[in-house]
Design an enzyme around this catalytic site. Structure first.
Site, short mmCIF file in Angstrom:
data_model
loop_
_atom_site.label_atom_id
_atom_site.label_comp_id
_atom_site.label_asym_id
_atom_site.label_seq_id
_atom_site.Cartn_x
_atom_site.Cartn_y
_atom_site.Cartn_z
N ALA A 10 98.82 73.06 52.69
CA ALA A 10 100.23 72.19 52.61
C ALA A 10 99.69 71.00 52.48
O ALA A 10 100.03 70.02 51.94
CB ALA A 10 101.21 73.05 51.76
N ASP A 69 88.31 69.18 58.60
CA ASP A 69 88.67 70.55 59.23
C ASP A 69 88.99 69.65 60.39
O ASP A 69 88.34 67.93 61.16
CB ASP A 69 87.21 70.63 60.38
CG ASP A 69 87.99 72.56 61.23
OD1 ASP A 69 88.45 73.73 60.50
OD2 ASP A 69 87.70 72.21 62.30
N LYS A 187 101.71 56.61 58.94
CA LYS A 187 100.74 57.28 60.03
C LYS A 187 99.27 57.37 59.25
O LYS A 187 98.97 57.93 60.44
CB LYS A 187 101.64 59.20 59.56
CG LYS A 187 100.32 60.47 60.22
CD LYS A 187 100.60 62.05 59.90
CE LYS A 187 99.84 62.65 60.66
NZ LYS A 187 100.09 64.34 60.15
#
Ligand code: IMP
Length: 213
Positions: A10, A69, A187
């Protein structure tokens, strides 16, 4: 373009969605498509695992698919947890236990030796098309205690060297804020995932050329 963000995580979905939407794409998720798929990540590199996920979800959905990933590589731990970041504590996706284990394993490591980096490999797969991998890294260090409540995973422990500014520029992280103490834009501008996605965005027009997407 309508794309599938190929993740069941999530926190990661939230980031992939906001970055892709900011780029003008329409994003759907495995859950929204009713896809219950958890491909085994048998690769030994971030790129291999990103490809495994993108191929499985693209095959199942028939949609252009973006898979990430990613993981945390800590110098004092010889690069661990690396591709095993999601299951560092022995269970998949237990963020609190992963963070506890990381702090325990670094308990005796002093401030100057806590360098780490986050790495992301993003795989873009167009139906019937080739697989394209983009990578991004974010250097930083591991703190001594969790700080901040934003984000997910190791965010409260990772102190990036840089933070993003509202105009898209970056500045040194003088206050030593963790990823979890940064606003979304701060970020995304410096994160491993943000950087890999920026590289993807740059290459996408050429990848899409002539596909009608
Ligand atoms: P993956 O879903 O197999 O790529 O696992 C990635 C794991 O790395 C996550 O479960 C987190 O533990 C960690 N991770 C990756 N990106 C981030 C991030 O941006 N913040 C915090 N943890 C992250």
């Amino acid at each position: 373009m309508k794309v599938l963000a190929a993740t069941n995580n999530a926190g990661k979905l939230k980031e992939l969605r906001r970055i892709l939407e900011r780029m003008g794409h329409t994003v759907t998720s495995p859950r929204e498509l009713g896809l219950d798929l958890d491909p085994e990540e048998t690769g030994t590199t971030f790129a291999e695992n990103a490809r495994i996920k993108a191929e499985a979800f693209c095959r199942a959905s028939g949609l252009p698919t973006v898979a990430d990933d990613s993981g945390l590589c800590v110098e004092a731990l010889g690069g661990a947890p690396g591709v095993y970041s999601a299951r560092y504590c022995g269970r998949h996706g237990d963020d609190a236990a992963n963070n506890r284990k990381l702090l325990e394993n670094l308990a005796a490591v002093p401030e100057g030796n806590r360098a780490a980096k986050f790495v992301s490999a993003v795989c873009v797969l167009l139906p019937g098309g080739a697989c394209h991998i983009f990578t991004g890294e974010c250097p930083g260090r591991i703190g001594f205690a969790e700080q901040g409540t934003n984000g997910f995973g190791y965010d409260p422990l990772f102190i990036p060297d840089w933070v993003g500014l509202p105009d898209g520029a970056t500045s040194p992280n003088a206050e030593g804020r963790t990823y979890a103490q940064l606003a979304d834009g701060e970020k995304d501008a410096i994160s491993h995932r943000g950087r890999a996605m920026a590289a993807m965005a740059k290459a996408l027009p050429e990848l899409l050329g002539g596909t009608g997407l």
